[in-house]
Write an enzyme that holds these catalytic residues in place. Structure first.
Site, PDB file in Angstrom:
ATOM      1  N   ARG A   1     -32.246 -35.944  69.978  1.00 57.56           N
ATOM      2  CA  ARG A   1     -32.966 -36.098  68.702  1.00 57.56           C
ATOM      3  C   ARG A   1     -34.464 -36.261  68.929  1.00 57.56           C
ATOM      4  O   ARG A   1     -35.061 -37.297  68.600  1.00 57.56           O
ATOM      5  CB  ARG A   1     -32.434 -37.277  67.892  1.00 57.56           C
TER       6      ARG A   1
ATOM      7  N   ASP B   1     -32.132 -49.186  62.595  1.00 59.45           N
ATOM      8  CA  ASP B   1     -33.204 -48.292  63.021  1.00 59.45           C
ATOM      9  C   ASP B   1     -34.453 -49.121  63.289  1.00 59.45           C
ATOM     10  O   ASP B   1     -34.653 -50.183  62.683  1.00 59.45           O
ATOM     11  CB  ASP B   1     -33.533 -47.257  61.932  1.00 59.45           C
TER      12      ASP B   1
ATOM     13  N   ASP C   1     -29.604 -47.665  66.891  1.00 61.09           N
ATOM     14  CA  ASP C   1     -29.551 -46.334  66.274  1.00 61.09           C
ATOM     15  C   ASP C   1     -30.918 -45.684  66.438  1.00 61.09           C
ATOM     16  O   ASP C   1     -31.531 -45.783  67.498  1.00 61.09           O
ATOM     17  CB  ASP C   1     -29.127 -46.453  64.812  1.00 61.09           C
TER      18      ASP C   1
ATOM     19  N   ASP D   1     -36.250 -42.521  62.093  1.00 57.46           N
ATOM     20  CA  ASP D   1     -35.456 -41.624  61.255  1.00 57.46           C
ATOM     21  C   ASP D   1     -36.210 -41.337  59.961  1.00 57.46           C
ATOM     22  O   ASP D   1     -36.746 -42.259  59.328  1.00 57.46           O
ATOM     23  CB  ASP D   1     -34.090 -42.235  60.932  1.00 57.46           C
TER      24      ASP D   1
END
Length: 448
Positions: free
Chosen positions: A342, A263, A286, A290
């Site tokens: 997302r 991330d 990724d 997050d």
């Protein structure tokens, strides 16, 4: 105006001065108190009302951002003829529209970073506009530690201008729970190598870490509490990312992240008061940002995501029910520029506030609310987005989602379901039609 259905509280925040404390009985007598010991150097005020028919109560909380005070006075003017009828924790006098609230013995002292609060009951007829400004000990406050002489705003609310190390707290959830100031007050450390950066991020105590040039990291690298990681002009982090793990009061700002192997930024394990602002994210493996595992009070603002698939996950997994009651996050003025999905994908969090973001050419969807989450999607602009919002996604059960004031250009209809609780902070969303110009001009590094 802040989003606030009639049945909800209408919170209004102003970067102004304040005063407070002691029961009051209003009448013809003028209340007096000793003169404050010093002028205010900076402050912030939360002004929250709960109204009905012709009456309302107001709660006021001050945060002192300047030097310690021994006695203080808050002054403001009501715009619509409101009249105070009773108060608590302050001595209040009103003459026409002008109102003065003064400290009493038990709350006269307010340290740097300290708070005080008071409340009052009042009447109104028709309109009940909020005060347009407050002064503390004669100084107009603007939310910064430097005060304001009235000639202009020198604070920073997470938007356009301002110093690399922001003053005050950001808009949204990161401004709650005591606010987010990062490494303010600590030493400034310049870094231009991976070792220097990781050493500075894990050192004890507050620090403002200035990132210079391009730094190649590998994997996830911890940052500890009370840190600001601020990019100088042209700053880049490649290869790896930053892990905000069990940390409090962290700012990550003005950095171009690219080609990370896990991330770019991961906020987890109960981390609180995190502000991720004016960064860019591209070509990562990724998530760009997050947020999960009981983290809370986070604002993600003015970031640019492009040439990337998985943007911003909120909530670890369908099985991680411990996230309920946490994951209070605000996403505003981000540019999701051709990114896949997302933006965010939400599990469990409430209230997740998504406002004034620009969605363009998003292949899968814009926002997804799942696993009982409550998401308010407000005044965003969706362009060429077939699925602006989802309620439920993949194997995840449905959440709740309200869509208010959004604009849709060559885009599908949003999925909505249920109702969502209001937010406790004040904000003034830009009109949705103005979002593309505002966000493309201001999002990403170099625009602070």
């Amino acid at each position: 105006m802040p989003y606030s259905p009639n049945s909800r509280r209408d919170p209004r925040r102003f970067s102004r001065g304040l005063a407070a404390s002691c029961a009051l009985a209003l009448g013809s007598a003028v209340l007096s108190a000793a003169a404050p010991a010093a002028a205010a150097a900076g402050c912030e005020v939360d002004y929250t009302v709960n109204e009905w028919n012709s009456g309302f109560t107001a709660s006021v909380e001050i945060t002192n951002l300047g030097d310690a005070l021994d006695g203080w006075t808050l002054e403001w003017e009501f715009p619509d003829g409101q009249e105070v009828t009773g108060a608590w924790n302050a001595e209040i006098d009103q003459s026409g529209s002008a109102v003065t609230a003064e400290s009493v013995a038990y709350n006269a002292a307010m340290s740097t970073g300290g708070t005080a609060s008071f409340g009052f009951q009042a009447t109104h007829s028709g309109q009940n506009g909020a005060p347009g400004g407050f002064t503390l000990n004669g100084t107009v406050c603007d939310g910064s530690a430097g005060g304001d002489d009235g000639s202009g705003d020198d604070g920073d609310d997470g938007g356009g201008g301002g110093d690399p190390q922001p003053s005050g707290s950001p808009a949204g959830w990161a401004g709650e729970n005591g606010g987010t100031t990062g490494g303010a007050g600590g030493a400034t450390v310049a870094v231009d190598t991976a070792q220097e950066l990781t050493d500075a991020m894990t050192a004890s105590g507050p620090a403002v870490i200035e990132v210079h040039g391009s730094i190649a990291l590998s994997g996830m690298n911890d940052v500890t509490s009370d840190k600001s990681v601020i990019g100088a002009e042209g700053a880049r982090i490649t290869g790896g990312g930053i892990d905000v793990d069990e940390a409090h009061n962290v700012i990550i700002r003005n950095i171009a992240f690219a080609d990370w192997d896990d991330d770019a930024i991961n906020v987890q394990d109960g981390s609180t008061n995190v502000w991720i602002d004016h960064n860019s994210f591209t070509r990562g493996d990724d998530g760009a940002v997050d947020i999960k595992r009981e983290s809370d009070f986070v604002t993600v603002s003015w970031n640019h995501v492009f040439d990337h698939a998985k943007s911003m996950l909120l909530g670890h997994s369908d099985d991680h029910t411990a996230d309920r009651g946490h994951l209070r996050v605000t996403y505003h003025h981000n540019f999701f520029d051709g990114s896949g999905s997302r933006h965010p994908r939400v599990r469990f969090g409430e209230t997740v506030h998504v406002y004034n973001n620009y969605y363009r050419d998003n292949a899968e969807y814009g926002v997804a609310s799942t696993m009982g989450a409550g998401v308010l999607v407000e005044n965003n602009y969706f362009e060429n987005v077939e699925h602006p919002t989802h309620v439920g996604y993949a194997d995840s059960a449905a959440g709740r989602l309200e869509a208010v004031g959004n604009a849709f250009e060559n885009s599908g209809a949003p999925e909505t379901a249920g109702s969502v609780a209001g937010v406790p902070y004040s904000y003034t969303p830009d009109p949705a039609q103005d979002v593309p110009a505002i966000v493309t001009d201001g999002a990403g590094p170099g625009n602070i």
